[in-house]
Scaffold this motif. Structure first.
Motif, PDB file in Angstrom:
ATOM      1  N   ILE A 243       0.965  -1.355   0.311  1.00  0.00           N
ATOM      2  CA  ILE A 243       0.250  -0.383  -0.010  1.00  0.00           C
ATOM      3  C   ILE A 243       1.069   1.328  -0.267  1.00  0.00           C
ATOM      4  O   ILE A 243       0.410   1.972  -0.979  1.00  0.00           O
ATOM      5  CB  ILE A 243      -0.829  -0.166   1.003  1.00  0.00           C
ATOM      6  CG1 ILE A 243      -2.030  -1.274   1.026  1.00  0.00           C
ATOM      7  CG2 ILE A 243      -1.571   1.696   1.445  1.00  0.00           C
ATOM      8  CD1 ILE A 243      -2.662  -1.446   2.378  1.00  0.00           C
ATOM      9  N   ILE A 244       2.150   1.363   0.581  1.00  0.00           N
ATOM     10  CA  ILE A 244       2.615   2.444   0.627  1.00  0.00           C
ATOM     11  C   ILE A 244       3.216   2.596  -0.886  1.00  0.00           C
ATOM     12  O   ILE A 244       3.196   4.128  -1.201  1.00  0.00           O
ATOM     13  CB  ILE A 244       3.630   1.971   2.079  1.00  0.00           C
ATOM     14  CG1 ILE A 244       3.006   2.685   3.268  1.00  0.00           C
ATOM     15  CG2 ILE A 244       5.192   3.333   1.723  1.00  0.00           C
ATOM     16  CD1 ILE A 244       4.997   1.138   4.300  1.00  0.00           C
ATOM     17  N   VAL A 245       3.924   1.906  -1.294  1.00  0.00           N
ATOM     18  CA  VAL A 245       4.229   1.731  -2.804  1.00  0.00           C
ATOM     19  C   VAL A 245       2.986   2.557  -3.628  1.00  0.00           C
ATOM     20  O   VAL A 245       3.599   3.380  -4.540  1.00  0.00           O
ATOM     21  CB  VAL A 245       5.174   0.321  -2.998  1.00  0.00           C
ATOM     22  CG1 VAL A 245       5.609   1.099  -4.536  1.00  0.00           C
ATOM     23  CG2 VAL A 245       6.035   0.310  -2.125  1.00  0.00           C
ATOM     24  N   LEU A 246       2.298   1.568  -3.528  1.00  0.00           N
ATOM     25  CA  LEU A 246       1.356   1.664  -4.746  1.00  0.00           C
ATOM     26  C   LEU A 246       0.727   3.309  -4.179  1.00  0.00           C
ATOM     27  O   LEU A 246       0.267   4.436  -5.468  1.00  0.00           O
ATOM     28  CB  LEU A 246      -0.260   0.747  -4.776  1.00  0.00           C
ATOM     29  CG  LEU A 246       0.619  -0.698  -5.551  1.00  0.00           C
ATOM     30  CD1 LEU A 246      -0.907  -1.561  -5.419  1.00  0.00           C
ATOM     31  CD2 LEU A 246       0.672  -0.799  -6.469  1.00  0.00           C
ATOM     32  N   GLY A 247       0.196   3.060  -3.119  1.00  0.00           N
ATOM     33  CA  GLY A 247      -0.327   4.895  -2.708  1.00  0.00           C
ATOM     34  C   GLY A 247       1.061   5.912  -2.504  1.00  0.00           C
ATOM     35  O   GLY A 247       0.664   7.144  -3.358  1.00  0.00           O
ATOM     36  N   GLY A 248       1.802   6.013  -2.556  1.00  0.00           N
ATOM     37  CA  GLY A 248       2.822   7.068  -2.857  1.00  0.00           C
ATOM     38  C   GLY A 248       3.082   6.990  -4.435  1.00  0.00           C
ATOM     39  O   GLY A 248       3.198   8.438  -4.765  1.00  0.00           O
ATOM     40  N   GLY A 249       3.332   6.561  -5.144  1.00  0.00           N
ATOM     41  CA  GLY A 249       3.539   6.433  -6.457  1.00  0.00           C
ATOM     42  C   GLY A 249       4.346   5.255  -6.899  1.00  0.00           C
ATOM     43  O   GLY A 249       5.202   5.571  -6.629  1.00  0.00           O
ATOM     44  N   LEU A 250       3.953   4.331  -7.658  1.00  0.00           N
ATOM     45  CA  LEU A 250       4.560   3.608  -8.458  1.00  0.00           C
ATOM     46  C   LEU A 250       6.010   3.794  -9.463  1.00  0.00           C
ATOM     47  O   LEU A 250       5.715   4.554 -10.090  1.00  0.00           O
ATOM     48  CB  LEU A 250       4.149   2.361  -8.778  1.00  0.00           C
ATOM     49  CG  LEU A 250       4.425   1.128  -9.371  1.00  0.00           C
ATOM     50  CD1 LEU A 250       4.853   0.657  -8.546  1.00  0.00           C
ATOM     51  CD2 LEU A 250       3.606  -0.039 -10.245  1.00  0.00           C
ATOM     52  N   GLY A 251       6.984   3.339  -9.154  1.00  0.00           N
ATOM     53  CA  GLY A 251       8.487   3.487  -9.954  1.00  0.00           C
ATOM     54  C   GLY A 251       8.749   5.024  -9.613  1.00  0.00           C
ATOM     55  O   GLY A 251       9.100   5.795 -10.963  1.00  0.00           O
ATOM     56  N   ARG A 252       8.573   5.784  -8.992  1.00  0.00           N
ATOM     57  CA  ARG A 252       8.747   7.367  -8.438  1.00  0.00           C
ATOM     58  C   ARG A 252       9.806   6.786  -7.830  1.00  0.00           C
ATOM     59  O   ARG A 252       9.929   6.744  -6.152  1.00  0.00           O
ATOM     60  CB  ARG A 252       7.739   8.029  -8.591  1.00  0.00           C
ATOM     61  CG  ARG A 252       6.840   8.190 -10.051  1.00  0.00           C
ATOM     62  CD  ARG A 252       5.894   8.894  -9.606  1.00  0.00           C
ATOM     63  NE  ARG A 252       4.525   9.316 -10.670  1.00  0.00           N
ATOM     64  CZ  ARG A 252       4.785  10.301 -11.205  1.00  0.00           C
ATOM     65  NH1 ARG A 252       6.069  11.058 -11.013  1.00  0.00           N
ATOM     66  NH2 ARG A 252       4.154   9.913 -12.738  1.00  0.00           N
ATOM     67  N   ILE A 253      10.855   7.800  -7.329  1.00  0.00           N
ATOM     68  CA  ILE A 253      11.618   8.053  -6.412  1.00  0.00           C
ATOM     69  C   ILE A 253      10.917   8.923  -4.903  1.00  0.00           C
ATOM     70  O   ILE A 253      11.135   7.823  -4.016  1.00  0.00           O
ATOM     71  CB  ILE A 253      12.954   9.570  -6.471  1.00  0.00           C
ATOM     72  CG1 ILE A 253      14.203   8.595  -7.848  1.00  0.00           C
ATOM     73  CG2 ILE A 253      13.455   9.679  -5.428  1.00  0.00           C
ATOM     74  CD1 ILE A 253      15.413   8.927  -8.064  1.00  0.00           C
ATOM     75  N   PRO A 254      10.258   9.882  -4.826  1.00  0.00           N
ATOM     76  CA  PRO A 254       9.589  10.672  -4.268  1.00  0.00           C
ATOM     77  C   PRO A 254       7.947   9.200  -3.235  1.00  0.00           C
ATOM     78  O   PRO A 254       7.803   9.944  -2.696  1.00  0.00           O
ATOM     79  CB  PRO A 254       9.158  11.189  -4.177  1.00  0.00           C
ATOM     80  CG  PRO A 254       8.693  11.808  -5.592  1.00  0.00           C
ATOM     81  CD  PRO A 254       9.985  10.302  -6.172  1.00  0.00           C
ATOM     82  N   GLY A 255       7.804   8.739  -4.404  1.00  0.00           N
ATOM     83  CA  GLY A 255       6.563   7.414  -3.610  1.00  0.00           C
ATOM     84  C   GLY A 255       6.754   6.653  -2.982  1.00  0.00           C
ATOM     85  O   GLY A 255       5.658   7.149  -1.797  1.00  0.00           O
ATOM     86  N   ALA A 256       7.261   6.337  -2.437  1.00  0.00           N
ATOM     87  CA  ALA A 256       7.552   5.017  -0.963  1.00  0.00           C
ATOM     88  C   ALA A 256       8.436   6.180   0.242  1.00  0.00           C
ATOM     89  O   ALA A 256       7.237   6.012   1.330  1.00  0.00           O
ATOM     90  CB  ALA A 256       9.077   3.954  -1.206  1.00  0.00           C
ATOM     91  N   GLY A 295      -1.086   7.538  -8.174  1.00  0.00           N
ATOM     92  CA  GLY A 295      -0.507   7.704  -6.612  1.00  0.00           C
ATOM     93  C   GLY A 295      -0.741   9.378  -6.251  1.00  0.00           C
ATOM     94  O   GLY A 295      -1.003   9.475  -7.008  1.00  0.00           O
ATOM     95  N   VAL A 296      -0.324   9.460  -4.709  1.00  0.00           N
ATOM     96  CA  VAL A 296       0.278  10.826  -4.518  1.00  0.00           C
ATOM     97  C   VAL A 296       1.475  11.724  -4.796  1.00  0.00           C
ATOM     98  O   VAL A 296       1.169  12.482  -5.319  1.00  0.00           O
ATOM     99  CB  VAL A 296       0.333  10.479  -3.080  1.00  0.00           C
ATOM    100  CG1 VAL A 296       0.794  12.110  -2.293  1.00  0.00           C
ATOM    101  CG2 VAL A 296      -1.059   9.887  -2.314  1.00  0.00           C
ATOM    102  N   ALA A 297       2.269  10.851  -5.419  1.00  0.00           N
ATOM    103  CA  ALA A 297       3.607  11.336  -5.710  1.00  0.00           C
ATOM    104  C   ALA A 297       3.253  12.229  -7.336  1.00  0.00           C
ATOM    105  O   ALA A 297       4.267  13.450  -6.962  1.00  0.00           O
ATOM    106  CB  ALA A 297       4.872  10.930  -6.013  1.00  0.00           C
ATOM    107  N   PRO A 298       2.902  12.136  -7.863  1.00  0.00           N
ATOM    108  CA  PRO A 298       1.949  12.944  -9.084  1.00  0.00           C
ATOM    109  C   PRO A 298       1.924  14.587  -8.869  1.00  0.00           C
ATOM    110  O   PRO A 298       1.887  15.132  -9.100  1.00  0.00           O
ATOM    111  CB  PRO A 298       1.567  12.062 -10.443  1.00  0.00           C
ATOM    112  CG  PRO A 298       1.753  11.155 -10.144  1.00  0.00           C
ATOM    113  CD  PRO A 298       2.473  10.688  -8.263  1.00  0.00           C
TER     114      PRO A 298
END
Length: 332
Positions: A243-256, A295-298
């Motif tokens: 959930i952390i990875v998918l919610g933050g933004g998959l394949g993005r540095i700030p995602g996790a 995710g939230v990163a975008p």
């Protein structure tokens, strides 16, 4: 700019938050390490693994067992936990990575079930459901003085330093030529093979590295909680990391990074309302799926881009005003 601002806010957090909220932030930074590992294997290589919780638990048990039976210090336990988790991933990954897509996911799910059974039934080593207690707290020697990390603010700064180092290592890896090869495998494995990239070897190495990240996180968890039990192998931990990875933004540095602070801290903060805790947590997940499917990163990227454009406009306007005022007397 935003990353520096966020780091500054974290450094100053113990000055404004009590131990309860610092505890939530500490857990967020602990889970950041296995989340970096999952982001590496899923976000940058395209393989969904549900076994991050397994390697997290292995790291916790390795640290606890070494400290209890051999009396080793925190640094040695921490390094051995990550290395051992990565080495365990080697024989597991050799057959598993020859599978594709759904079969690989099911294989990693099977590892979770096996790890739970081993932790509960190998009582001579793990003490079963009783778990391992009395894990030593981190100690550091400075000349003649010894600093034992006991209070939560001290743990906060220790784990913040480790999280920063892990994030730096993650960024260096994904921006390296090896990171570009991983992205090529994720986007089109067949094309990557035709270009001469040893895809299976890369996937095995990434699987081991992701396990090592999780093992390091498990070591921090063991030395922070000072108790390790088979509960650490529950599917809850693998789900939380996913959930952390998918919610933050998959394949993005700030995602996790975003995901770990948002979801782990949110989960801990909602403990003040135990009746509504899981309902509110589920509502947040539903909002995330429908409003932020990537995710939230975008969203953070859009905010950063907007602020930079706004800064450029203000700079241009101030230059025009300055040019007008300086050019007036010469015009006369």
């Amino acid at each position: 700019g935003l990353s520096l601002l966020g780091l500054t806010a974290l450094v100053c957090a113990p000055l404004f938050f009590d131990n309860y909220y610092l505890h939530a932030l500490v857990l967020s930074m602990i889970f950041l390490l296995p989340a970096h590992g999952l982001n590496l294997i899923l976000g940058y290589t395209g393989m969904l693994s549900l076994a991050q919780g397994v390697f997290f638990g292995i790291g916790a048990y390795v640290s606890a067992l070494m400290g209890i039976h051999f009396g080793t210090g925190f640094i040695v336990n921490f390094l051995c936990a990550g290395v051992f988790a990565g080495l365990i991933a080697l024989p597991l990954g050799i057959p598993a990575l020859r599978l594709r897509a759904t079969s690989f996911v099911m294989c990693t799910l099977g590892l979770v079930v096996i790890a739970q059974a081993v932790a509960k039934n190998w009582t001579d080593l793990t003490r079963g459901d009783m778990g391992l207690s009395g894990v030593a707290r981190p100690k550091f020697t400075f000349g003649d003085s010894v600093l034992t990390v006991v209070q939560i603010p001290h743990y906060f700064y220790l784990i913040l330093a480790v999280a920063c180092l892990a994030t730096w290592a993650f960024i260096a890896l994904v921006r390296s030529p090896a990171g570009r090869c991983m992205v090529a495998i994720r986007d089109n494995e067949t094309l990557a093979e035709s270009l001469g990239i040893p895809t299976w070897t890369y996937k095995l190495i990434v699987f081991m590295l992701s396990a090592a990240f999780a093992g390091f996180g498990g070591s921090l968890y063991a030395h922070y909680e000072t108790v390790v039990s088979p509960l650490v192998f529950q599917m809850y931990y693998s789900n939380t990391i996913l959930i952390i990875v998918l919610g933050g933004g998959l394949g993005r540095i700030p995602g996790a990074i975003i995901g770990s602070f948002l979801f782990v801290a949110l989960t801990e903060a909602l403990r003040i309302t135990p009746e509504l805790r899981m309902i509110l947590y589920g509502a947040v997940l539903l909002v995330l799926v429908f409003v932020f499917p990537q995710g939230v990163a975008p969203l953070l990227d859009h905010v950063s881009h907007f602020l930079s454009r706004l800064g450029l406009k203000k700079s241009a306007a101030s230059e025009e005003v300055h040019a007008g005022t300086s050019g007036g007397p010469h015009g006369r």
